[in-house]
Design a protein around this motif. Sequence first.
Motif, PDB file in Angstrom:
ATOM      1  N   ASP A 263     -28.740  -4.396 -17.595  1.00 51.30           N
ATOM      2  CA  ASP A 263     -29.149  -5.335 -16.545  1.00 51.30           C
ATOM      3  C   ASP A 263     -30.431  -6.025 -17.011  1.00 51.30           C
ATOM      4  O   ASP A 263     -30.868  -5.835 -18.156  1.00 51.30           O
ATOM      5  CB  ASP A 263     -29.324  -4.620 -15.188  1.00 51.30           C
ATOM      6  CG  ASP A 263     -30.422  -3.555 -15.201  1.00 51.30           C
ATOM      7  OD1 ASP A 263     -31.207  -3.499 -16.169  1.00 51.30           O
ATOM      8  OD2 ASP A 263     -30.495  -2.776 -14.239  1.00 51.30           O
ATOM      9  N   TRP A 264     -31.057  -6.821 -16.149  1.00 53.84           N
ATOM     10  CA  TRP A 264     -32.220  -7.607 -16.575  1.00 53.84           C
ATOM     11  C   TRP A 264     -33.485  -6.782 -16.676  1.00 53.84           C
ATOM     12  O   TRP A 264     -34.485  -7.245 -17.214  1.00 53.84           O
ATOM     13  CB  TRP A 264     -32.424  -8.809 -15.639  1.00 53.84           C
ATOM     14  CG  TRP A 264     -31.284  -9.752 -15.657  1.00 53.84           C
ATOM     15  CD1 TRP A 264     -30.353  -9.946 -14.676  1.00 53.84           C
ATOM     16  CD2 TRP A 264     -30.907 -10.636 -16.722  1.00 53.84           C
ATOM     17  NE1 TRP A 264     -29.425 -10.872 -15.066  1.00 53.84           N
ATOM     18  CE2 TRP A 264     -29.748 -11.331 -16.313  1.00 53.84           C
ATOM     19  CE3 TRP A 264     -31.438 -10.911 -17.995  1.00 53.84           C
ATOM     20  CZ2 TRP A 264     -29.102 -12.269 -17.115  1.00 53.84           C
ATOM     21  CZ3 TRP A 264     -30.801 -11.848 -18.788  1.00 53.84           C
ATOM     22  CH2 TRP A 264     -29.647 -12.516 -18.350  1.00 53.84           C
ATOM     23  N   GLU A 265     -33.439  -5.545 -16.150  1.00 54.85           N
ATOM     24  CA  GLU A 265     -34.604  -4.675 -16.329  1.00 54.85           C
ATOM     25  C   GLU A 265     -34.522  -3.910 -17.640  1.00 54.85           C
ATOM     26  O   GLU A 265     -35.543  -3.653 -18.278  1.00 54.85           O
ATOM     27  CB  GLU A 265     -34.736  -3.710 -15.147  1.00 54.85           C
ATOM     28  CG  GLU A 265     -35.342  -4.415 -13.940  1.00 54.85           C
ATOM     29  CD  GLU A 265     -35.389  -3.572 -12.675  1.00 54.85           C
ATOM     30  OE1 GLU A 265     -35.075  -2.358 -12.737  1.00 54.85           O
ATOM     31  OE2 GLU A 265     -35.720  -4.143 -11.624  1.00 54.85           O
TER      32      GLU A 265
ATOM     33  N   VAL B 276     -35.767 -10.692 -20.607  1.00 52.78           N
ATOM     34  CA  VAL B 276     -35.882 -11.925 -21.398  1.00 52.78           C
ATOM     35  C   VAL B 276     -37.163 -12.655 -20.980  1.00 52.78           C
ATOM     36  O   VAL B 276     -37.804 -12.292 -19.991  1.00 52.78           O
ATOM     37  CB  VAL B 276     -34.643 -12.842 -21.217  1.00 52.78           C
ATOM     38  CG1 VAL B 276     -33.383 -12.125 -21.686  1.00 52.78           C
ATOM     39  CG2 VAL B 276     -34.493 -13.312 -19.777  1.00 52.78           C
ATOM     40  N   LEU B 277     -37.512 -13.684 -21.740  1.00 51.47           N
ATOM     41  CA  LEU B 277     -38.769 -14.398 -21.494  1.00 51.47           C
ATOM     42  C   LEU B 277     -38.809 -14.986 -20.076  1.00 51.47           C
ATOM     43  O   LEU B 277     -37.823 -15.560 -19.610  1.00 51.47           O
ATOM     44  CB  LEU B 277     -38.903 -15.525 -22.528  1.00 51.47           C
ATOM     45  CG  LEU B 277     -40.307 -15.900 -22.987  1.00 51.47           C
ATOM     46  CD1 LEU B 277     -40.968 -14.717 -23.694  1.00 51.47           C
ATOM     47  CD2 LEU B 277     -40.266 -17.098 -23.929  1.00 51.47           C
ATOM     48  N   LYS B 278     -39.952 -14.844 -19.415  1.00 49.21           N
ATOM     49  CA  LYS B 278     -40.114 -15.351 -18.043  1.00 49.21           C
ATOM     50  C   LYS B 278     -40.865 -16.681 -18.052  1.00 49.21           C
ATOM     51  O   LYS B 278     -41.505 -17.035 -19.049  1.00 49.21           O
ATOM     52  CB  LYS B 278     -40.911 -14.344 -17.211  1.00 49.21           C
ATOM     53  CG  LYS B 278     -40.229 -13.019 -17.014  1.00 49.21           C
ATOM     54  CD  LYS B 278     -40.969 -12.152 -16.006  1.00 49.21           C
ATOM     55  CE  LYS B 278     -42.322 -11.700 -16.509  1.00 49.21           C
ATOM     56  NZ  LYS B 278     -42.941 -10.659 -15.666  1.00 49.21           N
TER      57      LYS B 278
ATOM     58  N   TRP C 281     -35.868 -13.680 -28.036  1.00 51.05           N
ATOM     59  CA  TRP C 281     -35.271 -12.694 -28.963  1.00 51.05           C
ATOM     60  C   TRP C 281     -36.358 -11.934 -29.709  1.00 51.05           C
ATOM     61  O   TRP C 281     -36.333 -10.723 -29.836  1.00 51.05           O
ATOM     62  CB  TRP C 281     -34.405 -13.393 -30.037  1.00 51.05           C
ATOM     63  CG  TRP C 281     -33.212 -14.117 -29.561  1.00 51.05           C
ATOM     64  CD1 TRP C 281     -32.497 -13.899 -28.424  1.00 51.05           C
ATOM     65  CD2 TRP C 281     -32.544 -15.204 -30.251  1.00 51.05           C
ATOM     66  NE1 TRP C 281     -31.441 -14.780 -28.355  1.00 51.05           N
ATOM     67  CE2 TRP C 281     -31.453 -15.579 -29.455  1.00 51.05           C
ATOM     68  CE3 TRP C 281     -32.775 -15.877 -31.452  1.00 51.05           C
ATOM     69  CZ2 TRP C 281     -30.580 -16.614 -29.832  1.00 51.05           C
ATOM     70  CZ3 TRP C 281     -31.903 -16.897 -31.826  1.00 51.05           C
ATOM     71  CH2 TRP C 281     -30.822 -17.264 -31.017  1.00 51.05           C
TER      72      TRP C 281
ATOM     73  N   GLU D 238     -36.284  -8.888 -27.168  1.00 48.49           N
ATOM     74  CA  GLU D 238     -34.900  -8.470 -26.986  1.00 48.49           C
ATOM     75  C   GLU D 238     -34.371  -7.491 -28.024  1.00 48.49           C
ATOM     76  O   GLU D 238     -34.564  -7.671 -29.214  1.00 48.49           O
ATOM     77  CB  GLU D 238     -34.006  -9.721 -26.934  1.00 48.49           C
ATOM     78  CG  GLU D 238     -34.347 -10.618 -25.763  1.00 48.49           C
ATOM     79  CD  GLU D 238     -33.405 -11.800 -25.622  1.00 48.49           C
ATOM     80  OE1 GLU D 238     -32.230 -11.681 -25.991  1.00 48.49           O
ATOM     81  OE2 GLU D 238     -33.875 -12.856 -25.146  1.00 48.49           O
TER      82      GLU D 238
ATOM     83  N   ILE E  84     -26.426 -16.004 -17.927  1.00 47.73           N
ATOM     84  CA  ILE E  84     -26.986 -15.755 -16.602  1.00 47.73           C
ATOM     85  C   ILE E  84     -25.906 -15.408 -15.571  1.00 47.73           C
ATOM     86  O   ILE E  84     -26.169 -14.695 -14.612  1.00 47.73           O
ATOM     87  CB  ILE E  84     -27.853 -16.950 -16.129  1.00 47.73           C
ATOM     88  CG1 ILE E  84     -28.621 -16.621 -14.860  1.00 47.73           C
ATOM     89  CG2 ILE E  84     -27.058 -18.199 -15.961  1.00 47.73           C
ATOM     90  CD1 ILE E  84     -29.875 -15.875 -15.109  1.00 47.73           C
TER      91      ILE E  84
ATOM     92  N   TYR F 141     -32.772  -5.107 -20.160  1.00 45.35           N
ATOM     93  CA  TYR F 141     -32.697  -6.135 -21.202  1.00 45.35           C
ATOM     94  C   TYR F 141     -33.510  -7.351 -20.743  1.00 45.35           C
ATOM     95  O   TYR F 141     -32.969  -8.382 -20.364  1.00 45.35           O
ATOM     96  CB  TYR F 141     -31.241  -6.542 -21.489  1.00 45.35           C
ATOM     97  CG  TYR F 141     -31.114  -7.361 -22.755  1.00 45.35           C
ATOM     98  CD1 TYR F 141     -30.964  -6.730 -23.990  1.00 45.35           C
ATOM     99  CD2 TYR F 141     -31.163  -8.753 -22.737  1.00 45.35           C
ATOM    100  CE1 TYR F 141     -30.861  -7.460 -25.164  1.00 45.35           C
ATOM    101  CE2 TYR F 141     -31.070  -9.490 -23.902  1.00 45.35           C
ATOM    102  CZ  TYR F 141     -30.911  -8.846 -25.113  1.00 45.35           C
ATOM    103  OH  TYR F 141     -30.810  -9.565 -26.280  1.00 45.35           O
TER     104      TYR F 141
ATOM    105  N   ARG G  71     -22.182  -7.652 -13.477  1.00 47.03           N
ATOM    106  CA  ARG G  71     -23.334  -7.876 -14.364  1.00 47.03           C
ATOM    107  C   ARG G  71     -23.368  -6.849 -15.505  1.00 47.03           C
ATOM    108  O   ARG G  71     -23.521  -7.154 -16.665  1.00 47.03           O
ATOM    109  CB  ARG G  71     -24.623  -7.793 -13.532  1.00 47.03           C
ATOM    110  CG  ARG G  71     -25.914  -7.946 -14.286  1.00 47.03           C
ATOM    111  CD  ARG G  71     -26.147  -9.380 -14.722  1.00 47.03           C
ATOM    112  NE  ARG G  71     -25.714  -9.594 -16.087  1.00 47.03           N
ATOM    113  CZ  ARG G  71     -25.532 -10.799 -16.638  1.00 47.03           C
ATOM    114  NH1 ARG G  71     -25.713 -11.891 -15.935  1.00 47.03           N
ATOM    115  NH2 ARG G  71     -25.150 -10.917 -17.862  1.00 47.03           N
TER     116      ARG G  71
ATOM    117  N   ALA H 274     -28.052  -9.387 -27.173  1.00 48.76           N
ATOM    118  CA  ALA H 274     -27.019  -9.782 -26.211  1.00 48.76           C
ATOM    119  C   ALA H 274     -27.101 -11.283 -25.966  1.00 48.76           C
ATOM    120  O   ALA H 274     -28.171 -11.873 -26.085  1.00 48.76           O
ATOM    121  CB  ALA H 274     -27.224  -9.046 -24.894  1.00 48.76           C
ATOM    122  N   HIS H 275     -25.961 -11.884 -25.643  1.00 50.93           N
ATOM    123  CA  HIS H 275     -25.983 -13.294 -25.232  1.00 50.93           C
ATOM    124  C   HIS H 275     -26.708 -13.420 -23.900  1.00 50.93           C
ATOM    125  O   HIS H 275     -27.433 -14.363 -23.665  1.00 50.93           O
ATOM    126  CB  HIS H 275     -24.570 -13.838 -25.088  1.00 50.93           C
ATOM    127  CG  HIS H 275     -23.784 -13.805 -26.366  1.00 50.93           C
ATOM    128  ND1 HIS H 275     -23.255 -12.646 -26.871  1.00 50.93           N
ATOM    129  CD2 HIS H 275     -23.473 -14.771 -27.241  1.00 50.93           C
ATOM    130  CE1 HIS H 275     -22.650 -12.917 -28.009  1.00 50.93           C
ATOM    131  NE2 HIS H 275     -22.754 -14.192 -28.261  1.00 50.93           N
ATOM    132  N   ALA H 276     -26.460 -12.412 -23.039  1.00 47.91           N
ATOM    133  CA  ALA H 276     -27.120 -12.336 -21.740  1.00 47.91           C
ATOM    134  C   ALA H 276     -26.990 -13.646 -20.961  1.00 47.91           C
ATOM    135  O   ALA H 276     -27.972 -14.188 -20.466  1.00 47.91           O
ATOM    136  CB  ALA H 276     -28.594 -11.949 -21.913  1.00 47.91           C
TER     137      ALA H 276
END
Lengths: 703, 161
Positions: free
Chosen positions: A632-634, A638-640, A616, A620, A304, A636, A386, A300-302
């Motif tokens: 959602d962000w859970e 991404v790096l924190k 990625w 991802e 923000i 999908y 979202r 996903a582009h995801a």
Amino acid sequence: MNAPLPGPLNDNPVLDRWVTFPSAGKVTVLTGRVELGQGVLTAMAQISADELDVAMSRITIRSGDTKKAPNEGYTAGSQSIQFGGVALGQALAEVRALFLDQAGKVLACKVSELSIRDGSIYRNGKSTGQDYWTLAGAVDLAIKATGSAARKSVSDLKTIGANSARLDLPAKVFGDSVFIHDMRINGMVHARVVRQPNRDATIGSVDESAIRHAAKGPVEFVRNGNFLAILGGNESAVEAAGAAAANHVTWENVEVPTPLQQEANWLLQRPAVDRPFGAEPADPKGRERFERTYTRAYLAHASISPSCGLALYKDGQLTVWTHCQGVYPLRASLAKTLKLEPSSIVVHHVQSSGCYGHNGADDAAADAAIIAMQKPGQPIRVRWRREEEFIYEPKAPAMIVKVRALLDEAGRPTDWTQEIWSPTHNQRPGAGGNLLGALALPDPPPEPPPNDVPEANGGGATRNGEPLYNIPAKRMLHHLVTEAPVRTSALRGLGATSNVFALECCIDELAERAGQDPVQYRLSITTDARARAVIEKVAVMAKWKAGAAAGSGRGRGIAFARYKNRAAYSAVVVELSVDEAITLHNVWCATDAGLVINPDGVINQLEGGIIQAASWVLKEQVRFDNGIASFDWETYPVLKFSEVPEIDIELINTKDKVPLGAGEVTGGPTAAAIGNAVSHALGARIRDLPLTRERIMAALLRE
Amino acid sequence: MSKTFDFSVNGKAVSVSLDNEETPLLDVLRNELGLMGTRFGCGLEQCGCCMVLIDGAPEKCCTKPTWSVAGKQIVTVEGLGNAARPHPLQQAFLDEQAGQCGYCLSGILISAKALLDKNPKPSRAEIAQALDGNICRCGSHNRILRAVEKAATALRAGAAR
């Protein structure tokens, strides 16, 4: 003598499409390239300051506006500076020459006696009282560029090549209303779309009273065929109604992607258009054969922020505000969808969060436009939810890349085939796809025939599918899979990420097989001086040592690419450790992007590309389970911040004549360098992305 | 029937009348008070774009019912500083060019402010941990971490004077 014009200037040859001198001391520069967070408008201002000899503070940049700005298609493909910036620079060089000619006439002197400092004309170093603005009335800029004017030589550049603070950043740090989401128009109403789950799905029933109850505020329904939207003055009520609608609207003819389809291997044996490129098949007789298969999943582009679009249809004119990458292509697609003349539509670009390719931006704008046509005179603001962005944004396609090589006695490849299975990387409106909302209208446009980004533009799935190394015979076979389970389109790097991951991991496998160090092996098969330079540079930066034993749990990997084989060159070294999961420690990167406009801006983009690619590769994958299960962000992640490595970047060859696009160059090399470092750390190779814990365990058991 | 809620935003008393007292604070800030600096990212309290200080604590406000902040003190990114008087954090973010699209920055600035209020000399790892509730998709992380370190140094120097 007239020289050929750079592409975008050839397409928009009239000079006043690029620059005007609106009032004393002010310069307006126009560009078709839009600000996506990549800092492009700052770079354009730097180019303008040097070519016109004016201070940057005098320059206002207007961009992405079908009323005024040049049509440069999409802001994509790392082409803004390499093509758009070169076109702008040429246009401004020509404008500068026209003003000097006019000054020569007014001052009755030779042009060679004249110079320009911050917009004022000097004769033999003395002030003349003339400047751009005193002369502007007599210089006609409504003429076509001829290509006759010379650009500044690299040694005369002052602003280009110097770090410039981003012009757009202060407003963002102070929380100003800069994003499209912050736009408010008098009389505006908020809208949410009840999304058609797939093309051909039809609305069964709508429980309006249940949705109104959930809204806890007044809402209105607008419907056109299977396009259903909820409108209201109170955004909170409209948002609540939009969220509740999923439970109160039923659909017929629903198709959902299945867990089986989420894996890249599902693409094998699917209907496809076969597209061969390069050398004739070779005779493998008597030569050693090497074959490996690499895959990656849907991404996903995801972005923000969920996509947003505004539209107003009034007095036969449609005005649209969007954060898409191409206002002119969107205008053309809207015209077709809404059966309007392009001349009665104006599309303005407004900033949003980073898109990294074709996300929901165009579709959100189309949603607003479709609703606006049914509510003339009423400004409409659509903001996706979202979940809507995650589920309905076009996905980066899953890919399978199979490398087959024939080797000489020294273990070097003499024949290379890259066989690629991938759905299209291009369903941008107007190029290969339709606007999402259009599919729900009573008379949906026909499906465009299957296609991908043309190889002349760098290719989609075939991007970087051909190694840059000295290999006597190279070929690609692209199976353009025509039946994907989800809509697919461009994500930063397109096919380059998978192709570079596969081929650069294979190069490491070949080096290991030949008993050579990966850096030395790469240098032994490339004579391209610029490629060698970035590889050698990054090895020095990382203090690369040949012969470090594999399997210690801590590892290093290197990888290299020249983006599209014709933009910037980049080599990346990654150091990481692996136990149950992968921890990134350090990344070193050497990049040759040719003439660099804003060094810190380029470094920012390279860093961003490294971190995004790391995300990625490590984390991802879009999952399917009775629909898109990454919503959602859970689901999908991404790096924190706590997972990001130290990054050290150096630019080389920055005073070259020509700029090379750099925004996407680090993605492939980072993915492959991580793959190689994991293999080094484990002593076992993982060939499928993402590099999950399950795959780490499986690789350890296998080897 | 609408209800009225009183609280303060960036040091100013505000009074908001709402038909639905569950209306998220984020919507009130943006749509009632016109403070657009606090951004909508997910509406799920996952991404941190909507981070504000509530009585000094960093909180995501996209689902926070407005009734729950009655009587409390809210600080948004607009309350940190402005172009004429930037907060040391904002200045450090500009000095380090810490951002790309900038959509996440309001929330990150607020999280960083909350951290530095509590811990004036955080380690790099402590800063990263404090920002793990904020998502940056462009990959500006390292610049942001450097900027927070720099702001911490500036704030300590300011406090020492």
